[in-house]
Design a protein around this motif. Structure first.
Motif, PDB file in Angstrom:
ATOM      1  N   ARG A 187       0.636  -1.270   0.004  1.00 23.39           N
ATOM      2  CA  ARG A 187       0.013  -0.084   0.073  1.00 23.39           C
ATOM      3  C   ARG A 187       1.099   1.278   0.216  1.00 23.39           C
ATOM      4  O   ARG A 187       0.509   2.181  -0.808  1.00 23.39           O
ATOM      5  CB  ARG A 187      -0.915  -0.109   1.385  1.00 23.39           C
ATOM      6  CG  ARG A 187      -1.974  -1.104   1.201  1.00 23.39           C
ATOM      7  CD  ARG A 187      -2.872  -1.093   2.435  1.00 23.39           C
ATOM      8  NE  ARG A 187      -3.901  -2.106   2.422  1.00 23.39           N
ATOM      9  CZ  ARG A 187      -4.634  -2.576   3.373  1.00 23.39           C
ATOM     10  NH1 ARG A 187      -4.397  -1.994   4.254  1.00 23.39           N
ATOM     11  NH2 ARG A 187      -5.445  -3.684   3.052  1.00 23.39           N
ATOM     12  N   LEU A 188       1.954   1.242   0.728  1.00 21.37           N
ATOM     13  CA  LEU A 188       2.876   2.409   0.825  1.00 21.37           C
ATOM     14  C   LEU A 188       3.571   2.604  -0.540  1.00 21.37           C
ATOM     15  O   LEU A 188       3.636   3.808  -0.989  1.00 21.37           O
ATOM     16  CB  LEU A 188       3.968   2.319   2.047  1.00 21.37           C
ATOM     17  CG  LEU A 188       3.595   2.258   3.248  1.00 21.37           C
ATOM     18  CD1 LEU A 188       4.716   2.163   4.208  1.00 21.37           C
ATOM     19  CD2 LEU A 188       2.998   3.679   3.657  1.00 21.37           C
ATOM     20  N   LYS A 189       3.835   1.415  -1.231  1.00 22.98           N
ATOM     21  CA  LYS A 189       4.313   1.567  -2.587  1.00 22.98           C
ATOM     22  C   LYS A 189       3.290   2.252  -3.737  1.00 22.98           C
ATOM     23  O   LYS A 189       3.919   3.095  -4.452  1.00 22.98           O
ATOM     24  CB  LYS A 189       4.860   0.337  -3.129  1.00 22.98           C
ATOM     25  CG  LYS A 189       5.904  -0.313  -2.135  1.00 22.98           C
ATOM     26  CD  LYS A 189       7.363   0.281  -2.901  1.00 22.98           C
ATOM     27  CE  LYS A 189       8.546  -0.433  -2.088  1.00 22.98           C
ATOM     28  NZ  LYS A 189       9.710   0.336  -2.503  1.00 22.98           N
ATOM     29  N   ARG A 190       2.191   1.640  -3.565  1.00 27.64           N
ATOM     30  CA  ARG A 190       1.092   2.181  -4.277  1.00 27.64           C
ATOM     31  C   ARG A 190       0.899   3.822  -3.973  1.00 27.64           C
ATOM     32  O   ARG A 190       0.690   4.381  -5.125  1.00 27.64           O
ATOM     33  CB  ARG A 190      -0.253   1.344  -4.076  1.00 27.64           C
ATOM     34  CG  ARG A 190      -0.175   0.121  -4.685  1.00 27.64           C
ATOM     35  CD  ARG A 190      -1.239  -0.776  -4.174  1.00 27.64           C
ATOM     36  NE  ARG A 190      -1.020  -2.195  -4.605  1.00 27.64           N
ATOM     37  CZ  ARG A 190      -2.009  -2.779  -4.157  1.00 27.64           C
ATOM     38  NH1 ARG A 190      -3.197  -2.707  -3.407  1.00 27.64           N
ATOM     39  NH2 ARG A 190      -2.019  -4.381  -4.633  1.00 27.64           N
ATOM     40  N   VAL A 191       0.792   4.204  -2.871  1.00 30.44           N
ATOM     41  CA  VAL A 191       0.855   5.692  -2.599  1.00 30.44           C
ATOM     42  C   VAL A 191       1.813   6.414  -3.149  1.00 30.44           C
ATOM     43  O   VAL A 191       1.845   7.499  -3.764  1.00 30.44           O
ATOM     44  CB  VAL A 191       0.600   5.858  -1.207  1.00 30.44           C
ATOM     45  CG1 VAL A 191       0.541   7.194  -0.646  1.00 30.44           C
ATOM     46  CG2 VAL A 191      -0.759   5.189  -0.517  1.00 30.44           C
ATOM     47  N   ALA A 192       3.123   6.012  -2.984  1.00 28.98           N
ATOM     48  CA  ALA A 192       4.120   6.485  -3.411  1.00 28.98           C
ATOM     49  C   ALA A 192       4.325   6.505  -4.932  1.00 28.98           C
ATOM     50  O   ALA A 192       4.605   7.639  -5.843  1.00 28.98           O
ATOM     51  CB  ALA A 192       5.607   5.930  -2.957  1.00 28.98           C
ATOM     52  N   PHE A 193       3.779   5.702  -5.519  1.00 29.40           N
ATOM     53  CA  PHE A 193       3.681   5.605  -6.889  1.00 29.40           C
ATOM     54  C   PHE A 193       2.601   6.356  -7.619  1.00 29.40           C
ATOM     55  O   PHE A 193       2.915   7.308  -8.616  1.00 29.40           O
ATOM     56  CB  PHE A 193       3.124   3.972  -7.447  1.00 29.40           C
ATOM     57  CG  PHE A 193       2.906   4.162  -8.981  1.00 29.40           C
ATOM     58  CD1 PHE A 193       4.067   4.096  -9.993  1.00 29.40           C
ATOM     59  CD2 PHE A 193       1.821   3.835  -9.513  1.00 29.40           C
ATOM     60  CE1 PHE A 193       3.624   4.065 -11.172  1.00 29.40           C
ATOM     61  CE2 PHE A 193       1.258   3.863 -10.700  1.00 29.40           C
ATOM     62  CZ  PHE A 193       2.151   3.966 -11.777  1.00 29.40           C
ATOM     63  N   ALA A 194       1.512   6.626  -6.842  1.00 29.07           N
ATOM     64  CA  ALA A 194       0.569   7.680  -7.170  1.00 29.07           C
ATOM     65  C   ALA A 194       0.941   9.185  -7.203  1.00 29.07           C
ATOM     66  O   ALA A 194       0.870   9.892  -8.020  1.00 29.07           O
ATOM     67  CB  ALA A 194      -0.836   7.623  -6.312  1.00 29.07           C
ATOM     68  N   LEU A 195       1.638   9.293  -6.014  1.00 31.69           N
ATOM     69  CA  LEU A 195       2.310  10.760  -5.816  1.00 31.69           C
ATOM     70  C   LEU A 195       3.426  10.944  -6.941  1.00 31.69           C
ATOM     71  O   LEU A 195       3.423  12.092  -7.402  1.00 31.69           O
ATOM     72  CB  LEU A 195       2.861  10.898  -4.527  1.00 31.69           C
ATOM     73  CG  LEU A 195       1.961  10.684  -3.415  1.00 31.69           C
ATOM     74  CD1 LEU A 195       2.629  10.869  -2.084  1.00 31.69           C
ATOM     75  CD2 LEU A 195       0.927  12.079  -3.139  1.00 31.69           C
ATOM     76  N   ALA A 196       4.080  10.144  -7.359  1.00 33.90           N
ATOM     77  CA  ALA A 196       5.262   9.930  -8.174  1.00 33.90           C
ATOM     78  C   ALA A 196       4.401  10.574  -9.627  1.00 33.90           C
ATOM     79  O   ALA A 196       5.063  11.316 -10.617  1.00 33.90           O
ATOM     80  CB  ALA A 196       6.032   9.152  -8.215  1.00 33.90           C
ATOM     81  N   LEU A 197       3.681   9.745  -9.963  1.00 28.41           N
ATOM     82  CA  LEU A 197       2.681   9.865 -11.182  1.00 28.41           C
ATOM     83  C   LEU A 197       2.257  11.056 -11.166  1.00 28.41           C
ATOM     84  O   LEU A 197       2.243  11.897 -12.483  1.00 28.41           O
ATOM     85  CB  LEU A 197       1.838   8.846 -11.292  1.00 28.41           C
ATOM     86  CG  LEU A 197       1.068   8.673 -12.586  1.00 28.41           C
ATOM     87  CD1 LEU A 197       1.809   8.415 -13.466  1.00 28.41           C
ATOM     88  CD2 LEU A 197      -0.028   7.608 -12.661  1.00 28.41           C
ATOM     89  N   ALA A 198       1.548  11.708 -10.135  1.00 30.88           N
ATOM     90  CA  ALA A 198       0.720  12.994 -10.014  1.00 30.88           C
ATOM     91  C   ALA A 198       1.894  14.143 -10.546  1.00 30.88           C
ATOM     92  O   ALA A 198       1.651  15.068 -10.993  1.00 30.88           O
ATOM     93  CB  ALA A 198       0.039  13.323  -8.933  1.00 30.88           C
ATOM     94  N   SER A 199       3.015  13.848  -9.864  1.00 28.09           N
ATOM     95  CA  SER A 199       4.263  14.790  -9.948  1.00 28.09           C
ATOM     96  C   SER A 199       4.653  15.106 -11.331  1.00 28.09           C
ATOM     97  O   SER A 199       4.940  15.972 -11.900  1.00 28.09           O
ATOM     98  CB  SER A 199       5.258  14.907  -8.838  1.00 28.09           C
ATOM     99  OG  SER A 199       6.303  15.645  -9.014  1.00 28.09           O
ATOM    100  N   ALA A 200       5.034  13.754 -11.875  1.00 30.85           N
ATOM    101  CA  ALA A 200       5.279  13.776 -13.233  1.00 30.85           C
ATOM    102  C   ALA A 200       4.490  14.374 -14.063  1.00 30.85           C
ATOM    103  O   ALA A 200       4.591  14.905 -15.037  1.00 30.85           O
ATOM    104  CB  ALA A 200       5.751  12.202 -13.646  1.00 30.85           C
ATOM    105  N   SER A 201       3.025  14.075 -14.048  1.00 30.69           N
ATOM    106  CA  SER A 201       2.182  14.495 -14.985  1.00 30.69           C
ATOM    107  C   SER A 201       2.042  15.959 -14.850  1.00 30.69           C
ATOM    108  O   SER A 201       1.718  16.816 -15.719  1.00 30.69           O
ATOM    109  CB  SER A 201       0.614  13.980 -14.670  1.00 30.69           C
ATOM    110  OG  SER A 201       0.340  14.150 -13.296  1.00 30.69           O
TER     111      SER A 201
END
Length: 225
Positions: A37-51
């Motif tokens: 779950r932590l990995k998924r949250v970090a992935f979502a934050l990184a994806l939002a920052s990149a977008s």
């Protein structure tokens, strides 16, 4: 078989092993679930920052890695299948696509210029020097005479393209290597090295470069005319 295993464990002074219940299996997988779950949250934050920053995000499959669990035993924990891999900074040797190059050019022209400067320094400096020389001469002609002499303008462009760009690149690279050589081999103080660089540049470099420039601009005007 159960009796035999019980006998071996009792003779050795150990308790017999028993199969884990479903509840114990769920409790053991709680750290893994929390990690995912932590990995998924970090992935979502990184994806939002990149977008939001306008960069594309590529994905790579992460290998399995053994990590210690809370019980002290080593077990294989499966990491998330995909992890975000953000684009790194532009360095020498990159081969960006056309869309990425256009995007970088529109968003940050300085980054685009720095990328070409690292890959092809002499060509980039020569072209930029030619453009700057031509623009400077055009501005000088407009302020003095009010009209532009195309022959003189093209001669100044050639002087920046074929003379100032390559010779200044070579000269200042030599001064930089002189700084490294003096400080590493002779342990010369930085102040003395800067003084020597300034002396070489003003009394040797400027005299040679300016003298040769007068000949070059004269031949360039003759060739253009």
């Amino acid at each position: 078989q159960i009796r035999a295993s019980w006998g071996r464990c009792t003779t050795r002074g150990m308790a017999p092993r028993r199969s884990a219940s479903p509840m114990e299996g769920r409790l053991r997988t709680l750290p893994l679930r929390a990690n995912q779950r932590l990995k998924r949250v970090a992935f979502a934050l990184a994806l939002a920052s990149a977008s939001t920053s306008g960069h594309a995000v590529s994905y790579r499959r992460a290998p399995l890695k053994a990590e210690p669990v809370l019980t002290g035993r080593l077990q294989m924990r499966a990491r998330p299948m995909c992890e975000p891999r953000l684009p790194r900074a532009a360095t020498l040797g990159d081969s960006p696509t056309t869309n990425e190059s256009i995007h970088v050019t529109l968003m940050n022209p300085l980054l685009w210029y720095d990328r070409h400067l690292r890959r092809t320094p002499i060509r980039t400096k020569s072209l930029s020097n030619g453009v700057v020389s031509a623009l400077g001469d055009a501005l000088a002609q407009m302020l003095t005479t009010g009209q532009i002499d195309k022959t003189r303008l093209f001669a100044w462009y050639l002087s920046g393209l074929f003379y100032f760009g390559p010779i200044l690149h070579t000269w200042y690279n030599g001064l930089y290597k002189f700084d490294i050589h003096m400080r590493e081999k002779y342990n010369t103080p930085k102040v003395l090295v800067v003084f020597l660089q300034l002396a070489f540049n003003q009394f040797i470099g400027s005299a040679i470069v300016n003298a040769l420039f007068l000949y070059f601009i004269a031949f360039a005007k003759m060739g253009v005319a």
